[in-house]
Design a protein around this motif. Structure first.
Motif: not given
Length: 502
Positions: A4, A35-36, A38, A61-63, A74, A76, A79, A105
């Motif tokens: 992360r 996982q995450q 920015r 903000v994504n994975s 994806r 989050k 976004s 999102t």
């Protein structure tokens, strides 16, 4: 696996580009997981032949999950894709959008690495989206904000959008859009609202909504479907369902309007159909109704007011009788338009009851034809006729009012005396009405009055004039329409410096 935190996005973008474009990428045995991550980035302006987009910025903000079969991104919470302005240069139909925000999102982008199709066919998008426009400007709309909440799905080359669209004025509609790149864009918009709420919202949305039209009761349902293909004109189908709608247009009240209005646009031809239209009453001072309408209309889309109107049914009850326009076609491109209005069994008793003069009484029924000459916003009548149905009837008109209307002379004295109790067998009238609102009646009466010349036959020829706008104003001020109309009349009289007397 990448932990992360922040990630070197430039390296990730280069890696993804290699995976997408190298033919052997799907044959490699590999995997990748973020996982995450920015990212905040300002993007260059975009300009095409029709559109210009400025002030583009992405906050993401994504994975990311990838292997030799697919890349899954994806988004989050947080976004967001924004643009300061979107402008379309389309001449008289130009569109300008200010401060556009796309909330990503809960959106997922999946890229299939194993297919052989084009990248736009192998890239799928799915999830909930929110689009907010701070201010949208278009010549047919009043500037205001709009918001869309819905779901996006499909390949980038065949994308669908479905959800709810709302304007700041309160207009609410269900929207379905589908875009197949290079083939077509199609959609459907539908709304169902109480007439009062819809009338207010539409009035605050459409630039050309009649300012003196208000709705205060009933239900509206509207739906429109469209399809646009490259190098082809727009195709459109729309319908409007009315159920028990009441309202006021200018100084005319209408009640319990129901029925269907169907519209279509195809091959640059506009078509409109009125189906099962009924109006309980139309009232500008004297009530008309129920009214029943059934008609078709076709016109060039570029000149929508110059088409052919085909009437199948146009009838109304009036003064205990009936009005009718016989089925026929009218060419609205050639002015003036002549509309023959037939009158059947109009009650003379009822006519004299609504006339704002006390003591006027009569019996009998009238038939006739009133040729309406319509040009622009004016209506005229030339050589209309009305005649009493056999066996005639009786007239009782007060002497003082008649004397004031007809003036004074020996001949007028005889007319006044006779009409205080006149039994007529013939009542013929010519009718003319000019564009200034002056009604001219030429009356011929044949009959007898027991108190005149010992009841011998009497023939009377009388010419009368009436200011119809003034007459309607008097009726409207008397409360015979509704309070909204009465208040509008009072306001106009005050603005013009006249005194509002019923």
């Amino acid at each position: 696996m990448i932990p992360r935190g922040r990630f070197p996005w430039r390296s990730l973008i280069i890696l993804l580009a290699c995976l997408l474009w190298l033919p052997s990428a799907s044959a490699l045995d590999w995997s990748f997981l973020l996982q995450q991550g920015r990212m905040g980035i300002a993007l260059p302006d975009i300009e095409t032949t029709d559109w210009r987009v400025t002030g583009i910025r992405a906050e993401v903000v994504n994975s990311v999950e990838a292997d030799n079969q697919a890349v899954i991104v994806r988004f989050k919470p947080g976004s967001r894709l924004t643009a300061a302005t979107l402008a379309q240069n389309a001449g008289d139909s130009s569109v300008f959008l200010n401060n556009v925000q796309l909330d990503l999102t809960d959106v997922t982008v999946t890229i299939n690495l194993g297919g052989v199709e084009a990248l736009v066919d192998r890239t799928a998008v799915a999830g909930q989206v929110t689009i907010e426009i701070e201010n949208l400007q278009h010549p047919s709309l009043k500037p205001q904000g709009w918001r869309f909440d819905g779901r996006v799905s499909g390949a980038v080359s065949d994308l669908s959008l479905e959800g709810q669209l709302r304007s700041d004025s309160g207009l609410l509609a269900e929207v379905v859009l589908r875009n197949r790149t290079g083939e077509f864009m199609a959609g459907r918009v539908a709304m169902a609202m109480a007439a009062e709420q819809a009338g207010t919202a539409i009035a605050d949305t459409l630039a050309q909504w009649p300012p003196l039209l208000t709705l205060n009761h009933g239900q509206l349902e509207a739906a429109a479907s469209f399809r646009q293909e490259p190098d082809a004109p727009l195709a459109l189908d729309a319908r409007l369902n009315l159920a028990g709608v009441n309202g006021v247009f200018d100084r005319t009240a209408f009640s319990d309007m129901s029925g269907r209005l169907l519209f279509s646009l195809e091959d640059e031809t506009l078509a409109a159909r009125l189906r099962d239209i009924t109006i309980a009453q139309i009232n500008s001072g004297i009530g008309i109704g129920p009214v029943r309408l059934l008609a078709d209309y076709r016109a060039p889309a570029a000149e929508p007011l110059t088409g052919q109107l085909e009437i199948q049914q146009a009838t109304a009850e009036f003064l205990n009788g009936r009005l009718r326009v016989a089925p026929q076609s009218f060419d609205l491109a050639n002015h003036p338009v002549n509309v023959p209005l037939d009158v059947y069994e109009l009650s003379l008793e009822r006519l004299l009851e609504v006339y704002p003069a006390e003591g006027f009484e009569g019996t009998g029924r009238l038939n006739g034809r009133i040729p309406l000459i319509i040009s622009g916003t004016s209506v005229e009548v030339e050589q209309g006729t009305m005649a009493a149905i056999v066996p005639g009837g009786r007239l009782r008109l007060p002497g003082e009012r008649l004397q004031a209307m007809l003036g004074g002379s020996q001949a007028v004295d005889l007319v006044v005396q006779a009409l205080q109790n006149f039994h007529y067998s013939v009542l013929d009238s010519t009718i003319d009405y000019d564009k200034n609102g002056k009604l001219m009646l030429g009356l011929r009466l044949e009959g007898q009055s027991p108190g005149v010349r010992g009841g011998q036959p009497v023939v009377l020829n009388i010419n009368l004039e009436e200011d119809i706008p003034a007459l309607l104003t008097s009726l409207q001020l008397s409360g015979r329409v509704n309070e909204a109309v009465t208040e509008r009349v009072r306001e106009r009289l005050q603005q013009s410096g006249q005194e509002a007397k019923p």
